[in-house]
Motif scaffolding. Structure first.
Motif, short mmCIF file in Angstrom:
data_model
loop_
_atom_site.label_atom_id
_atom_site.label_comp_id
_atom_site.label_asym_id
_atom_site.label_seq_id
_atom_site.Cartn_x
_atom_site.Cartn_y
_atom_site.Cartn_z
N LEU A 189 -9.48 -14.06 -11.77
CA LEU A 189 -10.32 -14.24 -12.95
C LEU A 189 -9.91 -15.54 -13.62
CD1 LEU A 189 -12.20 -13.41 -15.32
CD2 LEU A 189 -10.29 -12.06 -16.22
N GLY A 190 -10.86 -16.47 -13.76
CA GLY A 190 -10.58 -17.74 -14.40
C GLY A 190 -11.26 -17.83 -15.76
N ASP B 47 -13.64 -15.10 -4.08
CA ASP B 47 -12.80 -13.99 -4.54
C ASP B 47 -12.45 -14.15 -6.02
OD1 ASP B 47 -10.95 -16.02 -4.61
OD2 ASP B 47 -9.41 -14.96 -3.45
N ILE B 48 -13.27 -14.92 -6.75
CA ILE B 48 -12.98 -15.19 -8.15
C ILE B 48 -14.23 -15.00 -9.00
CG2 ILE B 48 -13.47 -17.67 -7.91
CD1 ILE B 48 -11.23 -18.16 -10.01
N THR B 49 -14.04 -14.46 -10.19
CA THR B 49 -15.08 -14.47 -11.22
C THR B 49 -14.55 -15.33 -12.36
OG1 THR B 49 -16.42 -13.14 -12.73
CG2 THR B 49 -14.22 -12.32 -12.26
N TRP B 50 -15.41 -16.16 -12.96
CA TRP B 50 -14.92 -17.06 -13.99
C TRP B 50 -15.87 -17.13 -15.18
CZ3 TRP B 50 -18.73 -20.54 -14.42
CH2 TRP B 50 -19.35 -21.08 -13.29
N GLN B 51 -15.31 -17.66 -16.28
CA GLN B 51 -16.05 -17.75 -17.54
C GLN B 51 -15.57 -18.99 -18.29
OE1 GLN B 51 -17.79 -14.50 -20.64
NE2 GLN B 51 -15.71 -14.16 -19.92
N GLN B 52 -16.51 -19.88 -18.63
CA GLN B 52 -16.18 -21.04 -19.45
C GLN B 52 -16.83 -20.87 -20.82
OE1 GLN B 52 -17.45 -24.94 -18.07
NE2 GLN B 52 -16.15 -26.00 -19.56
N PHE B 53 -16.07 -21.19 -21.86
CA PHE B 53 -16.53 -20.97 -23.22
C PHE B 53 -17.08 -22.26 -23.84
CE2 PHE B 53 -13.65 -17.46 -22.51
CZ PHE B 53 -14.30 -16.41 -23.12
#
Length: 388
Positions: free
Chosen positions: A81-82, A198-204
């Motif tokens: 998780l990024g 293999d990653i889920t990510w979220q940028q704010f």
């Protein structure tokens, strides 16, 4: 008049899981659901509504026999998780750090519900009323008389799992507190130029985050949070125009995408003033609807399911009247604080990243930078988010 131990209004993910967990205790259960979801076929396009299922929720689905079917259909496990605002503050969480093979899995809501309902239909202790709906109910000292659109039934316990606009909650006279966030979220299904990740990510961003949820094959589910007027504008775009907007606004790590479908919903917070009133119990969205920023909504609902099963199992084991209101009150005691803590944490995160001041921006990026370099703190937070 037919009589049941429990009648559950709502055969969605939380309601169906609750039926199975209580039937495991030997209780006679009825589930009332308006309509069955569309059956699964391998060639179907991916649904827009998906959930990030935590390890704890996976264990519950395994316990009630639904996970095996979901695994045969389609899901996308993820290990990492990024989270970041500026690249310098990038923080990454990895399942290896907490001794797990993965952090969770992205699964279409419909497939979870279908797999659970398959188990419901085949369980000797469960009767499915579908299509059917609740008309009214009357509580009395020993139980509840429940009028459905087709017939009237009796139960010792009535469970509301009928969503954020719960009819059961309204008829029980249970109020809610909450607010609208004045934001909306757009769900966008895309083909990706990259293989399954293999990653889920979220940028704010100050206007809200953008997120990528990996799906099987070269697919992904994107979530775009923004002010309501902007989401309304984005909804008017053609798929090709929306694709161009995504490429301009999402981080470069997304890669090239082709937009396949989209939908949107408004963000709201609602919390029931009580989870239990005499012989009525609320769970899932009927009790609490949360900002979906961290994907905890259905996971909190599944925690409700496990808590109610625990309370009733312990009461039966201790020779108590399991459906006595004093016993049922223990369920609210178990769940209310945890749900409120998660809701408040999401609100604090939302408020922090939407604050425009340079000081706040510096503080939140410094916080992410430090968190990524504090393994004990980071791993404890990760384990809690996974429900471990």
């Amino acid at each position: 008049m037919k009589s049941y131990d429990c009648v559950i209004v709502g055969g969605g993910m939380v309601g169906a899981a609750s039926a199975l967990s209580l039937a495991e205790l030997g209780l006679k259960v009825a589930v009332v659901e308006r309509a069955l979801p569309q059956a699964f076929e391998p060639g179907q396009p991916f649904d827009l509504r998906v959930s990030a299922i935590s390890l704890s929720s996976q264990y519950l689905l395994e316990q009630v026999g639904a996970w095996q079917q979901i695994s045969q259909w389609r899901l996308c496990p993820y290990k990492r998780l990024g989270v970041w605002e500026q690249e310098l503050s990038y923080a990454e969480f990895n399942s290896d750090d907490i001794g797990q093979s993965h952090l969770g899995a992205i699964i279409e809501n419909r497939l979870i519900q279908l797999a659970l309902l398959d188990q419901v239909k085949n369980h000797d202790n469960i009767c499915l009323y579908c299509p059917d709906s609740l008309t009214s109910f009357v509580q009395y000292e020993q139980g509840v008389d429940i009028e459905l659109s087709q017939e009237t039934v009796k139960a010792k316990l009535l469970i509301a799992a009928d969503g954020a606009n719960s009819r059961v909650r309204q008829l029980a006279g249970i109020g809610t507190t909450g607010w609208d966030y004045q934001q909306s979220a757009m769900l966008i299904n895309v083909n990706t130029g990259l293989e399954q990740q293999d990653i889920t990510w979220q940028q704010f961003f100050p206007t809200g985050p953008v997120a990528m949820l990996p799906m099987p094959g070269q697919h992904a589910s994107l979530v775009w949070y923004h002010h309501r007027d902007e989401i309304k504008r984005l909804k008017t775009l053609s798929l090709k125009q929306l694709e161009q907007a995504v490429m301009a606004s999402f981080p470069k790590r997304l890669g090239q995408v082709e937009v396949l479908d989209r939908a949107s919903f408004d963000l709201t917070r609602r919390h029931a003033n009580q989870y239990q009133k005499q012989r009525v119990v609320l769970m899932g969205d009927a009790a609490h609807s949360i900002n979906p920023m961290a994907g905890q909504g259905v996971n909190l609902g599944f925690k409700d399911v496990k808590a109610l099963q625990k309370v009733i199992a312990e009461a039966i084991g201790n020779g108590e009247c399991w459906h006595d209101p004093a016993v049922l009150a223990r369920y609210e005691k178990l769940r209310r604080h945890d749900n409120l803590l998660m809701m408040s944490a999401m609100d604090a995160l939302y408020a922090s990243f939407s604050h425009p001041s340079l000081l706040m921006k510096g503080l939140r990026n410094a916080g992410l930078f430090i968190a990524n370099r504090a393994p004990v703190l980071k791993n404890k937070a990760l384990a809690y988010a996974c429900g471990l």
